[in-house]
Design an enzyme around this catalytic site. Structure first.
Site, short mmCIF file in Angstrom:
data_model
loop_
_atom_site.label_atom_id
_atom_site.label_comp_id
_atom_site.label_asym_id
_atom_site.label_seq_id
_atom_site.Cartn_x
_atom_site.Cartn_y
_atom_site.Cartn_z
N GLY A 72 -7.03 -25.96 -1.36
CA GLY A 72 -8.29 -26.14 -2.08
C GLY A 72 -9.46 -26.46 -1.18
O GLY A 72 -10.23 -27.38 -1.47
N VAL A 73 -9.59 -25.70 -0.07
CA VAL A 73 -10.76 -25.87 0.80
C VAL A 73 -11.25 -24.50 1.24
O VAL A 73 -10.49 -23.52 1.23
CB VAL A 73 -10.42 -26.69 2.08
CG1 VAL A 73 -10.04 -28.10 1.73
CG2 VAL A 73 -9.34 -26.01 2.91
N HIS B 209 0.81 -1.22 0.00
CA HIS B 209 0.00 0.00 0.00
C HIS B 209 0.84 1.27 0.00
O HIS B 209 0.33 2.35 -0.25
CB HIS B 209 -1.00 0.00 1.17
CG HIS B 209 -0.41 0.25 2.52
ND1 HIS B 209 -0.06 -0.78 3.38
CD2 HIS B 209 -0.12 1.38 3.18
CE1 HIS B 209 0.40 -0.27 4.50
NE2 HIS B 209 0.38 1.05 4.41
N ASP C 4 0.10 -7.58 1.34
CA ASP C 4 0.51 -6.19 1.56
C ASP C 4 2.03 -6.07 1.61
O ASP C 4 2.60 -5.41 2.47
CB ASP C 4 -0.10 -5.61 2.83
CG ASP C 4 0.07 -4.09 2.89
OD1 ASP C 4 0.13 -3.46 1.82
OD2 ASP C 4 0.15 -3.54 4.02
N ASN D 245 5.28 4.76 9.30
CA ASN D 245 6.00 3.57 9.72
C ASN D 245 5.75 2.39 8.78
O ASN D 245 6.48 1.40 8.80
CB ASN D 245 5.59 3.15 11.13
CG ASN D 245 6.36 3.85 12.22
OD1 ASN D 245 5.80 4.61 12.99
ND2 ASN D 245 7.67 3.62 12.29
N SER D 246 4.68 2.46 7.99
CA SER D 246 4.33 1.35 7.11
C SER D 246 5.52 0.97 6.23
O SER D 246 6.10 1.81 5.56
CB SER D 246 3.15 1.73 6.22
OG SER D 246 1.95 1.75 6.96
#
Length: 514
Positions: free
Chosen positions: A311-312, A131, A161, A254-255
């Site tokens: 696959g569930v 982001h 992210d 801080n991201s």
């Protein structure tokens, strides 16, 4: 003397050639290594001083001094054509979580925002949040010593992210990769980054929880839908959340920065905060480094993440699930559906089974399974334990790729939703005639003939007369083409390319949620 001089010169030249050849060989070998392997080679040749974990009165001076030079300030420029009319920074996807009301962006003005990043290889590879750089037209990286470089995106993925960017430089300071599996609740940690427009900042706290799932990534994307038994709609969230939670002070900016232990080892990438105001209120969340390692290695090798799928679809155990299905298990994941042709079906797992362990470790919640599987690629094997009729059974599953995890009903749902998206846009289109195409120098196009009141186009200022040539990367020539292209919309963002006049073009993103 001449003979001695010639011999000495030959020895010097020979040595230089040998050293040069060794360096070339070393570089060639390094190119094929993972970032963790590259770091091991680097620290084996450059051991430096071992930083000891603090005991007694905390002293983080050594760790802070070692880490800070390897954490960079990332400044991005976002043009109005990429803004999509959302908020004013790449942090918009988190603003609702932060508690900051979204504002409509001004038209026609480039926007700037900033975040942090961590150098993980001395030749310029930097990990940050998706982001931070997602909509960036220009990315500038500034080191603590004020050196500045323009960066390019190597790969990024909103499901995690995470993003990997690179600058053209060598000999850069880097942060040593740690092991997030060894992190303990109550352990001292440091958060390093560039919050609130400040320069390099270090804060301290402890790990307050592990494996946190806060729903922030899933809310920022368009979920996949498919139909299982009884044709009931099921939401499949492809985002992976297994955050380290800390009370070290983390704020906007801080991201993408570093969460490190007291030995100065990188254990997480700071990503989000929980706050009613948008600033620090007690809890921050970081992506574990062991998950990050796999993702950035994929970015470097493939440019995108190679995910393996079981696959569930499943539900976490809670009072409602136990009551609904008449089960007593406190932990595990209840399998509500199995993807036809997927890895789980091939291994014999069925709807109604309870997944209890992964690689022998108890599954308490979905992060325990999702993070482990997210570290693997298609073709890798994983050992699962499941319970059926009160009995546990171990099975080894070979993970399959993304295509095997899709079903026909998903494609049908995508096609059906295209009409809904078309209606939300609030516009009418007519084919661009041959004369218009010739004048504008284009091969495809539809003209926006009308903008309806209350639609998305009106809200974001898209005007009548704009000739749209591509939607979601697909050429459009008529209304049917428009609707078909809208069917490939991802994460609630419609990508549009248009031509307002000859010799110019615009590209912009239109969010379906605003």
């Amino acid at each position: 003397m001449k003979k001695i001089g010639a011999t000495l010169l030959a020895a010097i030249v020979g040595g230089a050639v040998a050293v040069g050849g060794f360096k070339l060989l070393e570089k060639k070998q390094m190119d094929g290594m993972t970032f963790e392997e590259r770091q091991k080679v680097y620290y084996a040749n450059n051991p430096g001083e071992e930083i000891m974990s603090s005991t007694g009165n905390p002293d983080f001076t050594q760790a802070a001094a070692a880490v800070s030079p390897g954490v960079v300030h990332i400044q991005v420029t976002v043009s109005s054509r990429n803004s999509g009319g959302g908020g004013g920074s790449p942090f918009d996807m988190f603003e609702e979580f932060f508690g900051v009301p979204q504002q409509r962006r001004g038209q026609g003005r480039p926007m700037t925002a900033s975040g942090s990043g961590v150098i993980i290889s001395p030749d310029g590879y930097i990990v940050t949040n998706n982001h931070v750089v997602e909509e960036a037209d220009k990315i500038e990286v500034v080191l603590t010593d004020k050196r500045s470089y323009e960066a390019k995106v190597i790969g990024r993925d909103p499901n995690f992210d995470l993003a990997l960017i690179k600058v053209n430089a060598t000999g850069l300071p880097m942060v040593k990769l740690g092991n997030s599996d060894n992190v303990q609740i109550g352990e001292w940690v440091l958060a390093v980054g560039y919050p609130l427009g400040l320069q390099s900042t270090v804060t301290a706290g402890i790990i307050s929880a592990k494996g946190r799932q806060i729903g922030i990534l899933g809310e920022s994307q368009q979920p996949q839908r498919r139909y299982g038994q009884g044709q009931q709609e099921q939401i499949i969230n492809t985002a992976v959340e297994s955050f380290l939670q800390t009370d070290a002070v983390i704020n906007k900016g801080n991201s993408g920065g570093a969460l490190v232990n007291a030995r100065g080892e990188l254990i997480g990438i700071n990503s989000a905060i929980a706050s009613p105001t948008g600033t620090y209120a007690g809890y921050g969340f970081a992506i574990p480094i062991n998950l990050t390692k796999k993702i950035v290695d994929d970015f470097k090798e493939f440019g995108s993440v190679k995910r393996g799928y079981i696959g569930v679809t499943f539900s976490e155990m809670n009072a409602d699930v136990r009551k609904q299905y008449g089960i007593d298990d406190l932990n595990g994941l209840y399998v509500s559906d199995v993807v036809k042709g997927g890895a789980a079906e091939a291994a014999g797992i069925k709807s109604g089974d309870i997944l209890t362990k992964v690689e022998g470790k108890t599954i308490y919640g979905s992060p325990d399974l999702q993070e482990h599987v997210a570290r693997l690629r298609p073709g890798d094997k994983v050992k699962l334990t499941y319970k059926r009729d009160g009995k546990e059974k171990d099975v080894t599953i070979t993970l399959k790729g993304e295509e095997a995890n899709k079903s026909k009903s998903q494609d049908e749902e995508s096609s059906a939703s295209a009409t809904e998206i078309f209606n939300k846009l609030g516009a009418s289109f007519v084919p661009a005639n041959a004369q218009v195409k010739k004048e504008l120098g284009i091969n495809s196009g539809v003209v926006v003939s009308q903008v309806h009141s209350g639609g998305i186009f009106e809200y974001f200022g898209v005007e009548r007369g704009l000739v749209i040539t591509h939607i979601n990367g697909k050429a459009v020539n008529n209304v049917d083409d428009v609707e078909s292209a809208l069917g490939s919309t991802q994460r609630n963002i419609v990508r549009i390319k248009g031509v307002p006049e000859r010799g110019s073009s615009v590209e912009f993103n239109v969010p379906l949620k605003y």
